[in-house]
Design an enzyme around this catalytic site. Structure first.
Site, PDB file in Angstrom:
ATOM      1  N   TRP A  42      -9.014  10.874 -45.314  1.00 27.32           N
ATOM      2  CA  TRP A  42     -10.171  10.525 -46.151  1.00 27.32           C
ATOM      3  C   TRP A  42     -11.096  11.712 -46.371  1.00 27.32           C
ATOM      4  CZ3 TRP A  42     -12.773   6.463 -48.563  1.00 27.32           C
ATOM      5  CH2 TRP A  42     -14.157   6.612 -48.710  1.00 27.32           C
ATOM      6  N   MET A  43     -11.582  11.861 -47.605  1.00 28.10           N
ATOM      7  CA  MET A  43     -12.595  12.876 -47.932  1.00 28.10           C
ATOM      8  C   MET A  43     -13.788  12.185 -48.570  1.00 28.10           C
ATOM      9  SD  MET A  43     -12.211  15.622 -51.089  1.00 28.10           S
ATOM     10  CE  MET A  43     -11.753  17.128 -50.282  1.00 28.10           C
ATOM     11  N   ASP A  45     -18.345  13.403 -49.030  1.00 31.00           N
ATOM     12  CA  ASP A  45     -19.258  14.466 -49.488  1.00 31.00           C
ATOM     13  C   ASP A  45     -18.799  15.919 -49.303  1.00 31.00           C
ATOM     14  OD1 ASP A  45     -20.595  12.074 -49.102  1.00 31.00           O
ATOM     15  OD2 ASP A  45     -22.029  12.872 -47.688  1.00 31.00           O
ATOM     16  N   GLN A  61     -16.729  16.040 -45.730  1.00 36.02           N
ATOM     17  CA  GLN A  61     -16.643  14.921 -44.802  1.00 36.02           C
ATOM     18  C   GLN A  61     -15.192  14.464 -44.761  1.00 36.02           C
ATOM     19  OE1 GLN A  61     -19.753  12.959 -43.168  1.00 36.02           O
ATOM     20  NE2 GLN A  61     -19.547  15.177 -43.005  1.00 36.02           N
ATOM     21  N   GLU A 225     -29.875  10.102 -50.018  1.00 35.66           N
ATOM     22  CA  GLU A 225     -28.948  10.903 -49.221  1.00 35.66           C
ATOM     23  C   GLU A 225     -28.759  12.280 -49.862  1.00 35.66           C
ATOM     24  OE1 GLU A 225     -26.193   7.709 -46.977  1.00 35.66           O
ATOM     25  OE2 GLU A 225     -25.589   8.032 -49.053  1.00 35.66           O
TER      26      GLU A 225
HETATM   27  N1  DQQ Z   1     -22.042  10.394 -46.195  1.00 35.11           N
HETATM   28  C1  DQQ Z   1     -22.222  11.038 -44.929  1.00 35.11           C
HETATM   29  C2  DQQ Z   1     -23.674  11.031 -44.665  1.00 35.11           C
HETATM   30  C3  DQQ Z   1     -24.250  10.923 -46.019  1.00 35.11           C
HETATM   31  C4  DQQ Z   1     -23.313  10.015 -46.734  1.00 35.11           C
HETATM   32  C5  DQQ Z   1     -21.377  10.352 -43.914  1.00 35.11           C
HETATM   33  C6  DQQ Z   1     -23.359  10.145 -48.216  1.00 35.11           C
HETATM   34  O1  DQQ Z   1     -24.077  12.192 -44.000  1.00 35.11           O
HETATM   35  O2  DQQ Z   1     -25.559  10.472 -46.014  1.00 35.11           O
HETATM   36  O3  DQQ Z   1     -20.020  10.481 -44.227  1.00 35.11           O
HETATM   37  O4  DQQ Z   1     -22.157   9.858 -48.838  1.00 35.11           O
END
Ligand code: DQQ
Length: 500
Positions: A42-43, A45, A61, A225
């Site tokens: 999974w990908m 941010d 991420q 975010e």
């Molecule tokens: N995704 C991250 C957080 C962020 C959110 C966690 C935004 O740090 O706020 O995977 O997509």
């Protein structure tokens, strides 16, 4: 997240080994070719987007073990041209008490030749079962191997101002101003609104709370975010991704949107005063953009080409991966107006586009010679002055197609994926499969650069005035492109450049 996942002890070595042993099993059907995609898993941010030692580095991420969101690692890739990406070893794994529940989003900066990552650690639960979000630092001398610093967390929950939630405190974006390091960080207020906090440091290790940079109102969503602050052509700019920013006409129809506030920072109080807000993308899949400034002085932005709350077909089908980035864009302000241009020159270099001459279309349908393909760049210049509605059908097969359309009376450009293939559902109160945007001026020529990849379509209006990014999943091979119009159109130029 279930208990079992938290009991697994994560490490970079384990993640890298898993990727090497399993990446061949990932199903290629919908994997984008010229966008940044994860090797497996999974990908979400983009993180730590920076130019370092001659290459563009993109972290993200990453949950390697499943095609669903899970314990967050930082994946890593680099590129010299922003279009061809090379996978690098995993940069961060959730392996410390202060980040055991995930290494959430953050950013990168270079200092004294070293590369620093500031990211959000989600802590182990305390006795009350609370996971705190704290900011942590990791450093690298080679841009590949990172060490978390002893001082972590460098910004603990205790450094929050009164009334800010310790469980919604994340996504630090670093920048320098006047010889100091700063980070804008997403936060939630007691009243349940979004805000951006500003922290400052002289050395990246010792941080202090500086100010509430921008506080949202009750009418501006429940949490913001991934903030990003920079100056562009003399204006101060703040990008962020609010949850539930209210819909306004064609804008902010996705439950999770991404927007740009243009304004001015008062550096005496360290507060940002917005003058305008606008949505960055009018497609269905765009979130958490992050930007860098490169050595050519370009402000370049890349985003997660997905959205929360939707179903993810590659996961549902067991394809072993989910998520893609957009192609990078250059952001400019021209006469105070945002312009966005694709960065993709190296993809089509050396290709001499097959450009057809003027083609007249009146209340009809046309297929143009050489204009077809599943992956590539479709460039169009269409005289729309006598058009009522123009439709370009993309990724077309017998049953399915995605529409890019232009409505002359409304001067709106749109994309409709209701018949694209696999249905995508979202959490929006009214199901959303079509979005559109009004162009700022009435034009004779509709100029479009449309980037097609295995499961994505990005429509760039040629004057930089609008972008619509949307994922599509045709269920059968779909390389058709056709044109339909009511009224009269002159397709002055059409070229399709395949991209391998
Ligand atoms: N995704 C991250 C957080 C962020 C959110 C966690 C935004 O740090 O706020 O995977 O997509």
């Amino acid at each position: 997240m279930d208990r079992q996942q938290t009991e697994i002890s994560h490490s970079i070595e384990r993640a890298n080994r898993y990727i090497e042993e399993n990446r061949a099993a990932v199903a290629p059907l919908y994997r984008n070719h010229y966008h940044a995609v994860p090797p497996i898993g999974w990908m979400n941010d983009p993180n730590g987007f920076i130019q370092y030692q001659g290459a563009y580095h993109l972290f993200y991420q990453f949950h390697p073990y499943d095609a669903k969101w899970g314990p967050m690692h930082w994946g890593h890739m680099k590129s010299t041209d922003l279009t061809h990406w090379e996978d690098l070893p995993v940069a961060l794994a959730p392996d410390q008490a202060y980040d055991r529940f995930g290494c959430f989003s953050g950013s990168a900066i270079e200092k004294d030749g070293k590369l620093y990552l500031l990211y959000t650690g989600v802590t182990e639960a305390d006795e009350a079962g609370i996971h705190y979000q704290v900011q942590c630092l990791a450093v690298s001398e080679d841009g590949v191997h990172f060490e978390k610093v002893q001082h972590n967390p460098v910004i603990p929950a205790a450094a929050l101002p009164e009334g800010a939630s310790p469980i919604d405190f994340r996504d630090p974006k670093l920048f320098e101003h006047d010889g100091m390091f700063y980070a804008v960080i997403a936060s939630k207020t007691e009243e349940g609104t979004g805000q951006v906090l500003l922290y400052e440091s002289a050395d990246l290790l010792d941080w202090r709370f500086s100010s509430v940079f921008l506080k949202g109102t009750k009418e501006q969503g429940i949490m913001w975010e991934c903030p990003d602050f920079f100056t562009l052509d003399g204006k101060d700019c703040l990008i962020f991704s609010p949850m539930q920013w209210p819909e306004e006409g064609n804008d902010y129809q996705n439950l999770n949107a991404s927007l740009l506030a243009i304004g001015k920072v008062d550096w005496a109080t360290n507060q940002f005063h917005p003058e305008s807000f606008q949505e960055l993308d009018h497609g269905l899949d765009y979130y958490a953009p992050q930007s860098l400034e490169d050595d050519l002085g370009r402000r370049i932005c890349i985003a997660w080409m997905q959205n929360w709350g939707r179903n993810f077909p590659t996961d549902e089908l067991g394809h072993g991966w989910t998520g893609s980035m957009t192609i990078p864009r250059q952001l400019k302000l021209e006469d105070g107006k945002l312009k966005q241009y694709p960065i993709a020159a190296s993809l089509t270099e050396g290709e001499s586009p097959e450009t057809i001459g003027a083609f007249y279309l009146e209340d009809g349908v046309a297929v143009l010679p050489g204009i077809e393909g599943e992956r590539g760049l479709l460039q169009l210049k269409i005289d729309v002055s006598a058009v009522e509605r123009m439709e370009i059908r993309l990724r077309e097969n017998e049953q399915e197609s995605t529409l890019v359309f232009y409505d002359r009376m409304m001067n709106e450009l749109g994309i409709d994926r209701s018949k694209s293939g696999i249905m995508i559902n979202g959490e929006e109160a009214t199901p959303l499969s079509c979005r559109k945007v009004a162009l700022p001026t009435m034009v004779q020529w509709l100029l479009l650069d449309i980037f097609l990849d295995s499961s994505s379509i990005e429509v760039f209006e040629g004057n930089g005035d609008a972008v619509l990014s949307t994922n599509v999943y045709p269920t059968e091979p779909a390389s058709g492109i056709s044109f339909r119009c009511s009224g009269k159109a002159v397709i002055e130029q059409a070229a399709f450049m395949p991209i391998a």
